[in-house]
Structures are given as C-alpha cells and as structure tokens.
Write an enzyme that holds these catalytic residues in place. Structure first.
Site, PDB file in Angstrom:
ATOM      1  N   THR A 154       0.822  -1.213   0.000  1.00  0.00           N
ATOM      2  CA  THR A 154       0.000   0.000   0.000  1.00  0.00           C
ATOM      3  C   THR A 154       0.851   1.257   0.000  1.00  0.00           C
ATOM      4  OG1 THR A 154      -1.761  -1.153   1.189  1.00  0.00           O
ATOM      5  CG2 THR A 154      -1.778   1.255   1.265  1.00  0.00           C
ATOM      6  N   LYS A 159       8.025   1.487  12.161  1.00  0.00           N
ATOM      7  CA  LYS A 159       8.112   1.803  13.590  1.00  0.00           C
ATOM      8  C   LYS A 159       8.527   0.607  14.428  1.00  0.00           C
ATOM      9  CE  LYS A 159       3.108   1.193  13.865  1.00  0.00           C
ATOM     10  NZ  LYS A 159       2.946   1.111  12.390  1.00  0.00           N
ATOM     11  N   GLY A 215       2.162   9.684  11.139  1.00  0.00           N
ATOM     12  CA  GLY A 215       1.755   9.977   9.766  1.00  0.00           C
ATOM     13  C   GLY A 215       2.520  11.136   9.167  1.00  0.00           C
ATOM     14  N   GLY A 225     -11.207   1.596   5.995  1.00  0.00           N
ATOM     15  CA  GLY A 225      -9.800   1.315   5.757  1.00  0.00           C
ATOM     16  C   GLY A 225      -8.862   1.888   6.789  1.00  0.00           C
ATOM     17  N   LYS A 281       5.586   3.856  18.901  1.00  0.00           N
ATOM     18  CA  LYS A 281       5.861   5.215  18.431  1.00  0.00           C
ATOM     19  C   LYS A 281       6.358   6.110  19.566  1.00  0.00           C
ATOM     20  CE  LYS A 281       2.400   4.841  14.766  1.00  0.00           C
ATOM     21  NZ  LYS A 281       1.049   5.217  14.319  1.00  0.00           N
TER      22      LYS A 281
END
Length: 438
Positions: free
Chosen positions: A46, A122, A151, A203, A221
């Site tokens: 993706t 990560k 992000g 999604g 994270k």
C-alpha cells in the site's frame, strides 16, 4: 496498514541504460542536464506503491528544488528482486516492507554499503533502533524515519532539527489514527464494536485491529519519540500501554458532564530526574490542544521552557499520506546532510507518577456510601474535584474526578472500594490530563 499489502498498482519500469559513476564511485543515471538520484525501494504494498507513484508525479518539482531527479531504480518484494543488485544501482534505500525480518537485515546491509536509508517501519526502529542508529553513525550515512511516527505530522524533523537545542520536558501525543477515529465515533454514540466496524469499513483499521486497539502501535511510536527527545534507549517492553477495548459509552457520556473528552494518549516526560513513558486512554478538558483532534488525525504536543508549548497535527493514516512523509525524507537526503542521532544515555524509568483520575462506581443506593468512598479516597491521598450520582433501581452510580495522586495510591483506593459490601462491580478508572493551554 501493512506496507507490504498488495495494491494492484504496477511496479515502476526500471531503465537500466546510460549509467555513469558519481563522485563516490556509485553508478547512477543521467537524463538531460540533471543527474538522476536513484532510489532502491524495498516493499511494494500500500505505502510502497503510493510512494512510487508520488515520486514519479513529483520528480520534476524535486529536480527544480534539488538539482537531482529522483526515480526508482529497483524494487524488492517478497515475489522478486535482488537486494545486492538494487544496492549496486542506487544512492538511497527506502524501506517500506514492514515487520522486523528481513527488514532489519536489509536495512543494515544498505547502511553498511554506504547508502542513506529512509524507513517508515516503527516496529523496526522501536526494537532495533540503537543498532541501526549506531550503524548509521559508523558508516556516515543518514537514517531518516519521519513516516514511522504520527503519519504526516513532522514531529521527528521538528525534534531532531528545529527544537534540537530545546530542553524538552514533555511530549503528549495522539499517535494512532485508528483508535482516535474509533473514540471519535464512540463520542457520537456508537458502541465500540460498531465504531471498530466502521473504522475497518473505511480502511482505517486492519481486519485484525489488535496492534492498534491494544495500544501497542502507539507504544512503539512513543518509544521512538522518547529516544529522539530524551536520548533514552527504550524498547516496547519499557512502555506500559493500555488500549481502548474495555471502554464504555456511559463513561464517555458521564465525562461529558464534567467537560471531558476521551483520547488514547501517549506521554513521554521527565519526572524526578528520570523518564516516564506510557500509553493509555485519558480524558482531556476542552482547553487542551489535543482535545479537538478528531477522526483519524494524529497530533503531538511538545512542551519546553524555551517554547512553552507547540502542537502539530495532521492525517495519521493512509498510503498516500505516509508516502508524502517518506518523500519529504528523501528530499532531505538529497539536499540536506543530517547528523546521526547522538549516542543514547540511559535514564531511570519512572513507572509510578501522579495523575488526576475519573472514577466510575456502581454501589448500593443507601445512606453513607458516598461518605465511605470519600473516606477511603482521602486515606489514600485523593481529594474529590467533582462528583455525579445517578440512581439505577436499588443501586447508584457514583462518578467522580479526583485531583492528582500517585497511580499506586489510586490503585490501592480502587482495590479497597471494590471490596466494600456496597460495591456492585469493580470500579473503573481512567486517567485525566488537567492541563489546559490558552
């Protein structure tokens, strides 16, 4: 989403003609007056396919900015590709495979071969970051990882560069877009199950959402952010984390009467000469900068005496969004030499810190119960800030917010309250962050 999941996008065509040797002895291509900048891509799911498409789309603009035209010169997937051939024809490697192995081995090999590396992995950085950072220092290459945390929110670059001279005191973050979307839907009245189903339909959540809803993703994270901000070599096992699976809609409804909204918050902060890092659901008052961050957005608040407080927010999920952060790192690699992270320095991990708390109790509806509960809280050092009482048949719900006290003292108070004859269920406790910024 897994970077290696198939997307249906064709892998980019690789032109292997017109090679010449750069000043470092690497074979690269030339197209017209500007030299190309060859990129080896590991993973074509993706995010990998989105990155390849975005790179092609923005190549001309990057050439105008840097004088080099980037392009993908080789792709390695689980179905094919040769790592050594890719390394022989590129100047930088972008790792978007996900997982620990073979990503770790591939990244180390790329670093040892003198290639700069960009990764969005990560898990890899959380578990093997020190090994990779040391390898990058030893071989004099860049290791960039903006897309691994929050992000497109540029928190890594801000901490490493813009605020490199600031003495960071605390970082609060909403660093998982899936859980933030679910909690936003629950605030609207959906059950946890329905909110999760909607996140999967859109999604934002995987078919197996456990990594997100358990808090494990956010904990990884926060370990990375703690390493950047405080130099502490933390792994996932050093970050206590609690997810959102147990949360109830009635807690959100009652808390709203106190002016509170619920988020999954990651915290890394200096405490008593040590460092406390954790992930847990927490109620926020409306004045907190993270309180208004809804949907699948991420946000990070950084606090320091030098800057007071700054908050950065943006989309936290999506292939194209993550690819955009990766592309930003690539532009930095092309044009801006960056020092590696300094060697780590262990800090004492503090796991018992003060917090305010939301407390929900179901008790028998009879005289003296509230006084008994208040007495136990007082004996453990808690004072009540606000309280609600609602009758339910022969029982009552006591809901309150207490002022900050050590978590260990609150756990002991909850244990004692749960053992009272009037208790009808185990009390529920959720942390409350009291700070508000104007």
């Amino acid at each position: 989403m897994s970077p290696e999941r198939g997307s249906g996008v064709s892998e980019p065509a690789i032109d292997r003609e017109a090679r010449f040797v750069n000043r470092e002895g690497r074979a690269i291509d030339r197209e017209g007056p500007a030299a190309t900048f060859e990129v080896g891509l590991l993973g074509f799911g993706t995010v990998g396919s989105a990155f390849a498409a975005l790179l092609e789309e923005r190549a001309a603009a990057i050439e105008e900015l840097t004088g080099r035209r980037p392009r993908v010169s080789g792709v390695l997937t689980r179905r094919g590709g040769d790592l050594e051939e890719i390394l022989g024809g590129c100047e930088a490697v972008v790792e978007l495979m996900g997982g620990l192995e073979p990503a770790r081995a591939h990244v180390l090999r790329a670093i040892e071969s003198g290639r700069d590396v960009i990764t969005a992995n990560k898990q890899l950085l959380c578990e093997h970051g020190e090994e990779l950072f040391e390898a990058a220092r030893r071989h004099g290459v860049q290791l960039r990882f903006e897309a691994a945390v929050a992000g497109v929110v540029p928190v890594v670059r801000v901490l490493c560069e813009t605020l490199a001279g600031a003495h960071i005191e605390r970082i609060h973050g909403i660093v998982n877009g899936t859980t933030n979307f679910i909690l936003s839907e629950m605030e609207r009245g959906l059950s946890y199950e329905r909110a999760l189903s909607e996140a999967q339909r859109r999604g934002f959540a995987e078919a197996d959402p456990s990594e997100d809803v358990s808090g494990r993703d956010a904990a990884a994270k926060m370990a990375i952010l703690a390493r950047i901000a405080f130099g502490a070599p933390l792994g996932l096992g050093d970050v206590p984390h609690e997810g959102i699976e147990h949360l109830r809609n009635d807690d959100l409804q009652y808390a709203r009467e106190f002016g509170l909204g619920l988020k999954l918050i990651g915290t890394a902060e200096r405490r008593h000469g040590g460092l406390s890092v954790s992930v847990h659901p927490a109620f926020l008052y409306a004045g907190h900068p993270l309180a208004s961050v809804g949907g699948s957005f991420n946000a990070v608040t950084v606090e320091s005496d030098a800057i007071t407080e700054i908050t950065m927010s943006g989309p936290g999920a999506g292939g194209r969004q993550t690819a955009s952060a990766v592309l930003g790192d690539l532009i930095s690699v092309i044009s801006l030499p960056a020092p590696a992270l300094a060697p780590s320095r262990p800090l004492q991990v503090i796991d018992d810190v003060e917090s305010a708390f939301y407390l929900h109790m179901e008790v028998a509806d009879r005289p003296g119960v509230l006084a008994t509960v208040a007495q136990i809280l007082g004996e453990e050092g808690a004072s009540i800030k606000a309280v609600l009482q609602r009758g339910v048949d022969d029982n009552a719900r006591l809901v309150m917010v207490v002022h900050p006290l050590l978590e260990s003292r609150m756990r002991e108070a909850v244990r004692r309250i749960g053992e009272l004859p009037c208790a009808r269920s185990t009390p529920r406790v959720i942390r409350v962050i009291e700070e508000e910024f104007q």
